[in-house]
Design a protein around this motif. Structure first.
Motif, mmCIF file in Angstrom:
data_model
loop_
_atom_site.group_PDB
_atom_site.id
_atom_site.type_symbol
_atom_site.label_atom_id
_atom_site.label_comp_id
_atom_site.label_asym_id
_atom_site.label_seq_id
_atom_site.Cartn_x
_atom_site.Cartn_y
_atom_site.Cartn_z
ATOM 1 N N ARG A 95 47.046 39.538 40.249
ATOM 2 C CA ARG A 95 46.106 38.424 40.461
ATOM 3 C C ARG A 95 46.820 37.078 40.298
ATOM 4 N NH1 ARG A 95 41.753 40.841 42.793
ATOM 5 N NH2 ARG A 95 41.186 42.686 41.622
ATOM 6 N N ASN A 96 47.803 37.032 39.385
ATOM 7 C CA ASN A 96 48.535 35.787 39.154
ATOM 8 C C ASN A 96 49.473 35.439 40.306
ATOM 9 O OD1 ASN A 96 47.305 35.475 36.681
ATOM 10 N ND2 ASN A 96 48.959 36.461 35.559
ATOM 11 N N ARG A 98 48.838 36.311 43.578
ATOM 12 C CA ARG A 98 48.091 36.290 44.842
ATOM 13 C C ARG A 98 48.233 34.942 45.552
ATOM 14 N NH1 ARG A 98 43.316 34.972 47.101
ATOM 15 N NH2 ARG A 98 42.401 36.473 48.545
ATOM 16 N N GLU A 99 47.983 33.868 44.861
ATOM 17 C CA GLU A 99 48.050 32.528 45.453
ATOM 18 C C GLU A 99 49.469 32.191 45.907
ATOM 19 O OE1 GLU A 99 46.590 29.008 46.927
ATOM 20 O OE2 GLU A 99 45.423 30.655 46.072
ATOM 21 N N ALA A 100 50.459 32.525 45.102
ATOM 22 C CA ALA A 100 51.854 32.252 45.470
ATOM 23 C C ALA A 100 52.250 33.020 46.723
ATOM 24 C CB ALA A 100 52.777 32.616 44.315
ATOM 25 N N LEU A 102 50.180 34.092 49.127
ATOM 26 C CA LEU A 102 49.469 33.464 50.247
ATOM 27 C C LEU A 102 50.160 32.179 50.703
ATOM 28 C CD1 LEU A 102 45.714 33.923 49.269
ATOM 29 C CD2 LEU A 102 46.803 34.706 51.373
ATOM 30 N N ARG A 103 50.562 31.340 49.768
ATOM 31 C CA ARG A 103 51.232 30.083 50.113
ATOM 32 C C ARG A 103 52.586 30.337 50.777
ATOM 33 N NH1 ARG A 103 50.105 25.679 45.351
ATOM 34 N NH2 ARG A 103 47.844 25.723 45.528
ATOM 35 N N CYS A 134 45.620 43.170 42.675
ATOM 36 C CA CYS A 134 44.923 43.206 43.971
ATOM 37 C C CYS A 134 45.279 44.477 44.735
ATOM 38 C CB CYS A 134 45.311 41.995 44.819
ATOM 39 S SG CYS A 134 44.886 40.424 44.090
ATOM 40 N N VAL A 140 46.111 41.378 50.710
ATOM 41 C CA VAL A 140 46.221 39.929 50.545
ATOM 42 C C VAL A 140 46.686 39.245 51.837
ATOM 43 C CG1 VAL A 140 47.323 38.087 49.195
ATOM 44 C CG2 VAL A 140 46.704 40.240 48.087
#
Length: 170
Positions: A95-96, A98-100, A102-103, A134, A140
């Motif tokens: 989860r930590n 996921r954003e990295a 995606l970016r 995830c 993702v």
């Protein structure tokens, strides 16, 4: 030092005989030749560890050693996703991360190629989906190819990269 030089002068240089070509290496050499033909230029790879145990990273790093020598085949690892043609992702996506992830994916110029490496990257592995994970990379971002195994061999990783480049070019 003089003693060594006298010994060399008397007996000449002594070295080991050239090694016999390794028949087990022929598939790797063919992959290198095919990559050079397919690419005609360098293939730039960005690798992201999305939460793995580092087993897959060890095999990916082995691709850069003298035995596999992917640099000689025109494959380079890059630090910036803006320079990357292909994204290698290992591990179940935490989860930590996921954003990295995606970016990183969004920063890559199109067309983007993504390879999920290892059982964890392909299916979530033993971790699956949970409050902290995830699961598979495909949960993702879109994945173009997968390399199963725990961890997969460097040759398997290279073969999937060649197949993906071949299919994207043709």
């Amino acid at each position: 030092m003089l003693k060594i030089l006298r010994t060399i002068a008397r007996g000449g240089l002594r070295s080991e005989p050239l090694p016999i070509p390794d028949r087990d290496r022929l598939p790797d050499q063919r992959l290198h030749e095919e990559l050079r033909t397919l690419l005609g230029r360098a293939l730039c790879i960005r690798q992201v560890d999305a939460g793995s145990c580092n087993g897959c990273e060890l095999e990916i790093h082995a691709l850069g050693n003298a035995y596999y020598n992917i640099e000689g085949a025109g494959i380079h690892f890059v630090a910036s996703p803006r320079h990357a043609d292909l994204l290698l992702v290992t591990g179940p996506v935490t989860r930590n991360m996921r954003e990295a992830l995606l970016r990183t994916y969004q920063a890559m110029p199109p067309p983007r190629l993504v390879v999920a490496v290892g059982d964890c990257g392909c299916t979530g592995g033993i971790f699956g989906e949970s409050y902290a994970s995830c699961g598979a990379v495909a949960n993702v971002i879109p994945v173009d190819a997968s390399v199963p195994g725990c961890p997969p061999s460097p040759t398997a990783i290279l073969q999937v990269i060649v197949d993906l480049v071949r299919s994207s070019r043709g």
